[in-house]
Design an enzyme around this catalytic site. Structure first.
Site: not given
Ligand code: F6R
Length: 620
Positions: A2, A27, A74, A98-99, A493, A497, A500, A516, A615
């Site tokens: 947010c 955000r 968000w 925000n929170g 990584e 990528k 997401e 395994h 982000k």
């Protein structure tokens, strides 16, 4: 998560707030809204979905006021629809938040018993009700916030307006970031200075448990006891250009392409070029923003016997790569942990430990909490941040900087490669301090680092290959990424990528672990991406590849130089320039970034703003 913004001044608040929200959209982009005091009355416009939908509505709205607030969301509590969008308004007040309010259930029950009419599923609206009740009793907005705040558990930054005080913008911080911007006869509050940098570079970073009361031409900051406090004004050295796409179709593409320059900028302060010597520049809390002198740094870093690296997501994978590098170069034991795990267990942090936290945003809630915990346990801390003056940067003892400029694409790219460069430099430095590297080895590592930007440049040429290859790659049912040793974290990584951005199933594995379990997944609809540069585990990785090939897996191999063996095993072979073992991860991650970018783009997804993500993860 947010973004909030507030403005009071003689510019058009609709424009200033909308511009700010565009810069804050990274955000969260589940919904957006603004509220303006128009002729003394609150007028709200809200919309579900990305900011563009809000813009369509705003284009048809005229406001006459000069004070307002805005929000980009968000979603935490409640689906991303219009009634859950901020600003929330109750009675004569409106707020953006925000929170997360953790005791919202309790507050909701209380308000329902009191007969409050709750119109959304959010925790934020409940705060608006509590504040409004205080206003009805005759409180000012600041007094109302001071009364309500002790009743809230959780993390929040809030900006609020009241019809009773049309010349006052009030904001409070307890957790998520908040900055106060000061212009000539105007003021701003925002989650991030990027949102207001076009208008002013004079800011005050608000700390937890502080309330801002801002008027057009004056402001005051208070602690929770109501005492006025004075704080330093910082002049930011931030260019508004860095937050434009500059002709690229997406921020992510621009940021991938910026990597040669960014890696060079991250490294440049730390290398004494004339003597080809490491000259690490580390700021400490005691050094007034100046880098410590080399002899001081040496004596402060010499006694560390153990290193912890704590981070989340891509920054965590950078940390994991750092473990291989620091242990090999400096012979120091390193433990790497997800911040969300580290903070909730009871880690034993022996004396003489250095806790390194890595964070592009410098605001990731779990990383910040881990830093605080490490400090409480008496450890020395070192932050590697991109956002200067962020909470993590301000609270860590030692500080190093990525110098990557603003990273706007939600998926992290250039911050990762800048961090890898810094971890290599730290490894070389600790290697010298611990006398595990000879002078010749130091020089050789530095030479390879100096060549890195131009080698990254060469690897960027795979852009057009992936643009084409993505047409078929997008049809695989899933992806396994494999690597060994220092290249294993980049396999994870690469998978992150793709997940997401392209919403495809992808997993990163240590190549030796395939047998395994994961090898059971392999058939001709499964793509296997292997990072296999020529290093001391190369032969082992190739044996793993043979096993994949024997089961029909479709291989995309990334290796060093001209390599007939990998070429014959793989459907696609990508060749990296030869570099030192420790820098292969920097080169190999570039094609992995390009691949995820193009596959997602070919699938028609929004590369810069993938679904469900934000982000800056300021809630846990
Ligand atoms: C992935 C990504 C995230 C971040 C993570 C940590 O592309 O961007 O996984 O790396 O949320 O963020 P920072 O580094 O800001 O602490």
């Amino acid at each position: 998560m947010c973004g909030i913004i507030g403005y009071y001044g003689s510019r058009d608040p609709k424009q200033v707030i909308y511009d700010g929200l565009k810069k804050l959209e990274y955000r969260g982009y589940d919904s957006a809204g603004i509220a303006i005091l128009d002729n003394g009355k609150l007028k709200r416009v809200r919309s579900a979905g990305k900011l563009i939908h809000l813009k369509e509505k705003l284009d048809n709205e005229k406001f006459t006021g000069n004070i307002g607030i805005g929000h980009t969301r968000w979603a935490t509590h409640g689906v991303p629809n219009e009634s859950n969008a901020h600003p929330h308004a109750v009675g004569k007040i409106s707020l953006v938040h925000n929170g997360i309010i953790e005791n919202y259930q309790e507050i909701k029950e209380y308000l329902l018993k009191e007969g409050a009419k709750i119109t959304s599923d959010t925790d934020s609206e409940l705060v608006a009700h509590l504040i409004s009740r205080e206003i009805e009793k005759g409180s000012t907005l600041k007094e109302a916030l001071s009364t309500v705040i002790p009743k809230l558990e959780g993390a929040y930054s809030i900006a609020a307006l009241s019809e009773n005080e049309p010349d006052t913008l009030v904001a409070v911080k307890n957790g998520p970031p908040l900055v106060l911007g000061l212009g000539k006869d105007e003021c701003f509050v925002a989650s991030d200075a990027q949102a207001i940098i076009t208008y002013t570079n004079k800011v005050i970073f608000i700390d937890d448990h502080e309330i801002v009361v801002a008027k057009k031409d004056k402001y005051q900051i208070y602690d929770m006891k109501g005492s006025a406090i004075s704080k330093k004004i910082t002049e930011l050295d931030m260019s508004p250009d860095a937050i434009e796409k500059q002709g690229y179709p997406h921020f992510m593409k621009k940021e991938i392409y910026e990597q040669p320059r960014v890696v060079a900028a991250a490294m440049s302060p730390h290398i004494d070029v004339a003597n080809l010597k490491i000259s690490l520049q580390v700021v400490s809390s005691d050094s007034n923003g100046e880098a410590l002198k080399q002899d001081e740094l040496y004596s402060q870093l010499k006694h560390f016997e153990r290193v912890f690296i704590v981070a989340c997501g891509t920054s965590f994978y950078a940390g994991l790569t750092g473990e291989y590098i620091l242990e090999a170069m400096a012979g120091i034991p390193v433990e790497v942990e997800f911040a969300s795990e580290f903070r909730y267990r009871k880690p034993v942090i022996p004396k003489n430990s250095l806790v390194i936290v890595i964070s592009q945003s410098g605001e990731t809630a779990d990383t910040l909490a881990s830093l605080r915990m490490a400090k409480e346990k008496g450890a020395k801390t070192l932050s590697i941040c991109n956002a200067k003056n962020s909470s993590i940067d301000r609270e860590a003892f030692f500080k190093m900087y990525m110098k990557a400029d603003a990273e706007i694409g939600v998926a992290s790219t250039k911050a990762l490669t800048a961090t890898l460069a810094l971890l290599n430099l730290l490894g070389v430095y600790l290697g010298r301090v611990n006398e595990t590297l000879t002078r010749d080895e130091e020089k050789s590592y530095l030479r390879s680092l100096q060549a890195l930007p131009s080698e990254i440049e060469k690897v960027l040429a795979y852009d057009s290959f992936f643009d084409e290859a993505a047409l078929t790659l997008k049809d695989y049912k899933g992806f396994l990424y494999m690597g060994r040793g220092v290249n294993y974290p980049m396999a994870m990584e690469g998978a992150l990528k793709l997940k997401e951005l392209a919403y495809m199933h992808a997993e990163g594995y240590a190549a030796g672990e395939m047998k395994h379990g994961p090898i059971a997944l392999i058939d001709d609809r499964m793509a296997v991406v292997v990072v296999a540069p020529t290093d001391d585990v190369y032969e082992k990785t190739v044996s793993n590849l043979e096993e994949v090939r024997a089961r029909g897996g479709q291989i995309i191999a990334i290796g060093t130089g001209h390599n007939e063996r990998l070429k014959s095993l793989a459907k696609h072979y990508l060749s990296l320039p030869k570099t030192s073992w420790n820098l292969n991860p920097v080169l190999s991650v570039i094609p992995l970034q390009l691949m995820a970018y193009h596959v997602a783009d070919r699938l028609g997804f929004d590369v810069d703003q993938p679904r469900n993500l934000a982000k800056s993860v300021t809630v846990e």
